[in-house]
Write a protein that holds these residues in place. Structure first.
Motif, PDB file in Angstrom:
ATOM      1  N   ASN A  50       0.803  -1.228   0.000  1.00  0.00           N
ATOM      2  CA  ASN A  50       0.000   0.000   0.000  1.00  0.00           C
ATOM      3  C   ASN A  50       0.832   1.272   0.000  1.00  0.00           C
ATOM      4  N   ARG A  51       2.089   1.194  -0.468  1.00  0.00           N
ATOM      5  CA  ARG A  51       2.925   2.385  -0.560  1.00  0.00           C
ATOM      6  C   ARG A  51       3.570   2.433  -1.944  1.00  0.00           C
ATOM      7  N   ALA A  52       3.723   3.654  -2.467  1.00  0.00           N
ATOM      8  CA  ALA A  52       4.331   3.806  -3.784  1.00  0.00           C
ATOM      9  C   ALA A  52       5.840   3.967  -3.694  1.00  0.00           C
ATOM     10  N   ASP A  53       6.358   4.408  -2.534  1.00  0.00           N
ATOM     11  CA  ASP A  53       7.790   4.626  -2.406  1.00  0.00           C
ATOM     12  C   ASP A  53       8.489   3.349  -1.942  1.00  0.00           C
ATOM     13  N   LEU A  54       9.807   3.423  -1.831  1.00  0.00           N
ATOM     14  CA  LEU A  54      10.612   2.262  -1.487  1.00  0.00           C
ATOM     15  C   LEU A  54      11.400   2.517  -0.209  1.00  0.00           C
ATOM     16  N   VAL A  55      11.849   1.437   0.423  1.00  0.00           N
ATOM     17  CA  VAL A  55      12.585   1.542   1.684  1.00  0.00           C
ATOM     18  C   VAL A  55      13.787   0.608   1.644  1.00  0.00           C
ATOM     19  N   LEU A 151      13.671   8.423  -3.964  1.00  0.00           N
ATOM     20  CA  LEU A 151      12.685   7.443  -3.510  1.00  0.00           C
ATOM     21  C   LEU A 151      12.633   7.317  -1.992  1.00  0.00           C
ATOM     22  N   CYS A 152      13.695   7.761  -1.294  1.00  0.00           N
ATOM     23  CA  CYS A 152      13.727   7.619   0.160  1.00  0.00           C
ATOM     24  C   CYS A 152      12.553   8.348   0.805  1.00  0.00           C
ATOM     25  N   ARG A 153      11.889   7.652   1.695  1.00  0.00           N
ATOM     26  CA  ARG A 153      10.702   8.194   2.348  1.00  0.00           C
ATOM     27  C   ARG A 153      11.056   9.198   3.434  1.00  0.00           C
ATOM     28  N   TYR A 154      12.164   8.983   4.130  1.00  0.00           N
ATOM     29  CA  TYR A 154      12.500   9.794   5.296  1.00  0.00           C
ATOM     30  C   TYR A 154      13.936  10.302   5.223  1.00  0.00           C
ATOM     31  N   ASP A 155      14.197  11.363   5.999  1.00  0.00           N
ATOM     32  CA  ASP A 155      15.535  11.956   6.025  1.00  0.00           C
ATOM     33  C   ASP A 155      16.587  10.964   6.498  1.00  0.00           C
ATOM     34  N   TRP A 156      16.243  10.121   7.497  1.00  0.00           N
ATOM     35  CA  TRP A 156      17.243   9.198   8.024  1.00  0.00           C
ATOM     36  C   TRP A 156      17.701   8.209   6.953  1.00  0.00           C
ATOM     37  N   MET A 157      16.805   7.870   6.030  1.00  0.00           N
ATOM     38  CA  MET A 157      17.185   6.973   4.944  1.00  0.00           C
ATOM     39  C   MET A 157      18.179   7.648   4.018  1.00  0.00           C
ATOM     40  N   ARG A 158      17.942   8.928   3.714  1.00  0.00           N
ATOM     41  CA  ARG A 158      18.888   9.658   2.871  1.00  0.00           C
ATOM     42  C   ARG A 158      20.236   9.818   3.573  1.00  0.00           C
ATOM     43  N   GLU A 159      20.196  10.022   4.889  1.00  0.00           N
ATOM     44  CA  GLU A 159      21.445  10.156   5.636  1.00  0.00           C
ATOM     45  C   GLU A 159      22.237   8.843   5.632  1.00  0.00           C
ATOM     46  N   ALA A 160      21.540   7.716   5.776  1.00  0.00           N
ATOM     47  CA  ALA A 160      22.220   6.419   5.727  1.00  0.00           C
ATOM     48  C   ALA A 160      22.805   6.168   4.341  1.00  0.00           C
ATOM     49  N   LEU A 161      22.072   6.531   3.307  1.00  0.00           N
ATOM     50  CA  LEU A 161      22.564   6.368   1.942  1.00  0.00           C
ATOM     51  C   LEU A 161      23.783   7.251   1.702  1.00  0.00           C
ATOM     52  N   ALA A 162      23.726   8.490   2.184  1.00  0.00           N
ATOM     53  CA  ALA A 162      24.872   9.390   2.031  1.00  0.00           C
ATOM     54  C   ALA A 162      26.098   8.842   2.754  1.00  0.00           C
ATOM     55  N   ALA A 163      25.887   8.242   3.923  1.00  0.00           N
ATOM     56  CA  ALA A 163      27.000   7.659   4.670  1.00  0.00           C
ATOM     57  C   ALA A 163      27.620   6.493   3.903  1.00  0.00           C
ATOM     58  N   LEU A 164      26.790   5.678   3.257  1.00  0.00           N
ATOM     59  CA  LEU A 164      27.311   4.578   2.442  1.00  0.00           C
ATOM     60  C   LEU A 164      28.147   5.106   1.292  1.00  0.00           C
ATOM     61  N   LEU A 165      27.635   6.083   0.567  1.00  0.00           N
ATOM     62  CA  LEU A 165      28.348   6.603  -0.596  1.00  0.00           C
ATOM     63  C   LEU A 165      29.663   7.259  -0.181  1.00  0.00           C
ATOM     64  N   ALA A 166      29.660   7.923   0.968  1.00  0.00           N
ATOM     65  CA  ALA A 166      30.903   8.521   1.457  1.00  0.00           C
ATOM     66  C   ALA A 166      31.927   7.440   1.774  1.00  0.00           C
ATOM     67  N   ARG A 167      31.462   6.325   2.303  1.00  0.00           N
ATOM     68  CA  ARG A 167      32.364   5.228   2.650  1.00  0.00           C
ATOM     69  C   ARG A 167      32.933   4.561   1.397  1.00  0.00           C
ATOM     70  N   LEU A 168      32.148   4.532   0.322  1.00  0.00           N
ATOM     71  CA  LEU A 168      32.602   3.892  -0.909  1.00  0.00           C
ATOM     72  C   LEU A 168      33.482   4.800  -1.756  1.00  0.00           C
ATOM     73  N   SER A 169      33.479   6.096  -1.469  1.00  0.00           N
ATOM     74  CA  SER A 169      34.278   7.027  -2.257  1.00  0.00           C
ATOM     75  C   SER A 169      35.756   6.794  -1.989  1.00  0.00           C
ATOM     76  N   PRO A 170      36.584   6.879  -3.020  1.00  0.00           N
ATOM     77  CA  PRO A 170      38.024   6.680  -2.800  1.00  0.00           C
ATOM     78  C   PRO A 170      38.573   7.786  -1.907  1.00  0.00           C
ATOM     79  N   PRO A 171      39.470   7.454  -0.988  1.00  0.00           N
ATOM     80  CA  PRO A 171      40.025   8.472  -0.102  1.00  0.00           C
ATOM     81  C   PRO A 171      40.886   9.468  -0.857  1.00  0.00           C
ATOM     82  N   ALA A 172      40.911  10.701  -0.370  1.00  0.00           N
ATOM     83  CA  ALA A 172      41.746  11.727  -0.990  1.00  0.00           C
ATOM     84  C   ALA A 172      43.214  11.405  -0.723  1.00  0.00           C
ATOM     85  N   PRO A 173      44.106  11.734  -1.662  1.00  0.00           N
ATOM     86  CA  PRO A 173      45.538  11.479  -1.446  1.00  0.00           C
ATOM     87  C   PRO A 173      46.038  12.206  -0.202  1.00  0.00           C
TER      88      PRO A 173
END
Length: 207
Positions: A50-55, A151-173
């Motif tokens: 019963n929801r159109a968005d994803l989690v 698609l994220c329903r809530y801010d905490w989901m976007r924050e968790a996603l941002a944390a994942l992407l930051a972790r996957l980014s190559p470290p700066a020299p």
């Protein structure tokens, strides 16, 4: 045909921290080759009735499992995936449960009554099951990080996603002044032990 384990139901073994219900979940992801010779990251999200968005998959943390086992179990039950979980959490969030927020769940809460504390982890998917316990109520969909943010329903989901992407980014020299020459001795003492402990904390576990 492989037997699909039943999803856990009820809260007889549910963990609590005071009035907060403890939950665990993950942001499942994969890195695949792109057409241009590089690599692209995709994340896996699940649909709910019963929801159109994803989690992202998450659920109750029970008293016969650690938090990483709980997160892996929820990924298997809701999304039908297994993989390597990074034991360093993406963060801890507090939000209202489904029952206390009108059925949607996940909204941030300022009161412990009817609220959850949720630990989220990065899960690198290695195995997708053809059948999974909650496939009748949870479909799955691979999306780009850009689409996932929308698609994220809530801010905490976007924050968790941002944390994942930051972790996957190559470290700066590292600055040249911090680069050890080839003849420099290995780090030792308290500083060296701290580096070793940090590396151990980030070890990946197969679930």
């Amino acid at each position: 045909m492989a037997v699909v384990a039943a999803a856990r139901k009820g809260r007889l073994r549910q963990r609590y921290d005071g009035e907060y219900r403890l939950v665990a979940g993950c942001v499942p992801y994969r890195v695949r080759a792109s057409g241009g010779g590089g690599e692209v990251v995709e994340v896996l999200m699940v649909s709910t009735p019963n929801r159109a968005d994803l989690v992202f998959p998450k659920g109750g943390w029970e008293d016969d499992e650690d938090v990483h086992e709980a997160a892996c179990r929820e990924a298997m039950e809701e999304a039908g995936v297994r993989g390597h979980i990074d034991r360093v959490s993406l963060g801890l969030w507090v939000f209202r449960s489904k029952s206390s927020s009108g059925g949607g769940g996940g909204e941030m809460s300022t009161s412990p009554r009817g609220a959850c504390k949720g630990y989220m982890f990065a899960l690198e998917v290695t195995d997708e099951l053809e059948r999974w316990p909650e496939q009748d109520t949870h479909g799955r969909r691979w999306v780009s990080p850009e689409d996932a943010f929308g698609l994220c329903r809530y801010d905490w989901m976007r924050e968790a996603l941002a944390a994942l992407l930051a972790r996957l980014s190559p470290p700066a020299p590292a600055p040249a002044s911090l680069v050890l020459p080839p003849s420099a001795p290995e780090p030792a003492g308290v500083y060296g032990m701290a580096m070793l402990n940090a590396a151990a904390d980030r070890a990946l576990a197969l679930c």
